[in-house]
Design a protein around this motif. Structure first.
Motif, PDB file in Angstrom:
ATOM      1  N   ALA A  53       0.833  -1.201   0.000  1.00  0.00           N
ATOM      2  CA  ALA A  53       0.000   0.000   0.000  1.00  0.00           C
ATOM      3  C   ALA A  53       0.870   1.255   0.000  1.00  0.00           C
ATOM      4  O   ALA A  53       0.813   2.080   0.921  1.00  0.00           O
ATOM      5  CB  ALA A  53      -0.940  -0.021   1.199  1.00  0.00           C
ATOM      6  N   TYR A  54       1.690   1.371  -1.041  1.00  0.00           N
ATOM      7  CA  TYR A  54       2.604   2.507  -1.170  1.00  0.00           C
ATOM      8  C   TYR A  54       2.607   3.006  -2.608  1.00  0.00           C
ATOM      9  O   TYR A  54       2.206   2.308  -3.530  1.00  0.00           O
ATOM     10  CB  TYR A  54       4.032   2.102  -0.787  1.00  0.00           C
ATOM     11  CG  TYR A  54       4.174   1.721   0.655  1.00  0.00           C
ATOM     12  CD1 TYR A  54       4.371   2.694   1.624  1.00  0.00           C
ATOM     13  CD2 TYR A  54       4.095   0.399   1.057  1.00  0.00           C
ATOM     14  CE1 TYR A  54       4.480   2.343   2.964  1.00  0.00           C
ATOM     15  CE2 TYR A  54       4.215   0.042   2.378  1.00  0.00           C
ATOM     16  CZ  TYR A  54       4.410   1.025   3.340  1.00  0.00           C
ATOM     17  OH  TYR A  54       4.517   0.685   4.655  1.00  0.00           O
ATOM     18  N   CYS A  55       3.125   4.216  -2.767  1.00  0.00           N
ATOM     19  CA  CYS A  55       3.338   4.779  -4.093  1.00  0.00           C
ATOM     20  C   CYS A  55       4.756   4.417  -4.532  1.00  0.00           C
ATOM     21  O   CYS A  55       5.666   4.345  -3.712  1.00  0.00           O
ATOM     22  CB  CYS A  55       3.178   6.301  -4.033  1.00  0.00           C
ATOM     23  SG  CYS A  55       3.340   7.118  -5.636  1.00  0.00           S
ATOM     24  N   ALA A  56       4.942   4.206  -5.831  1.00  0.00           N
ATOM     25  CA  ALA A  56       6.262   3.874  -6.359  1.00  0.00           C
ATOM     26  C   ALA A  56       7.033   5.117  -6.809  1.00  0.00           C
ATOM     27  O   ALA A  56       8.194   5.015  -7.162  1.00  0.00           O
ATOM     28  CB  ALA A  56       6.121   2.899  -7.529  1.00  0.00           C
ATOM     29  N   LEU A  57       6.392   6.283  -6.779  1.00  0.00           N
ATOM     30  CA  LEU A  57       7.079   7.513  -7.167  1.00  0.00           C
ATOM     31  C   LEU A  57       8.000   7.998  -6.053  1.00  0.00           C
ATOM     32  O   LEU A  57       7.776   7.718  -4.875  1.00  0.00           O
ATOM     33  CB  LEU A  57       6.058   8.614  -7.485  1.00  0.00           C
ATOM     34  CG  LEU A  57       5.158   8.380  -8.685  1.00  0.00           C
ATOM     35  CD1 LEU A  57       4.108   9.492  -8.777  1.00  0.00           C
ATOM     36  CD2 LEU A  57       5.971   8.303  -9.961  1.00  0.00           C
TER      37      LEU A  57
END
Length: 56
Positions: free
Chosen positions: A25-29
Motif C-alpha cells: 500500500a505505497y506509491c512507487a514515485l
C-alpha cells in the motif's frame, strides 16, 4: 518506472493508479504533487493527488 520500489514515505491504497506499488500500500514515485479542486479547501476531501494516472 519500477513499480516494485516502495516509497515508505508515501502510503497509497489506490491500486487503480499506474504509480501504485505492486507489492504493498505505497506509491512507487519518489515524490507526488498534491493539489485541490476547490477555491478555498476546508476538508481533506477537497485535496487531490495530482500525480494520479489511471491504469486504463
Amino acid at each position: 518506472m519500477d513499480k516494485s520500489n516502495k516509497n515508505h514515505s508515501i502510503k497509497c491504497t489506490v491500486d487503480s493508479c499506474k504509480n501504485h506499488c505492486d507489492s504493498g500500500a505505497y506509491c512507487a514515485l519518489s515524490q507526488i504533487q498534491v493539489g485541490t479542486h476547490e477555491k478555498n479547501p476546508a476538508k481533506d476531501q477537497c485535496t487531490d493527488c495530482q500525480s494520479f494516472e489511471a491504469t486504463w
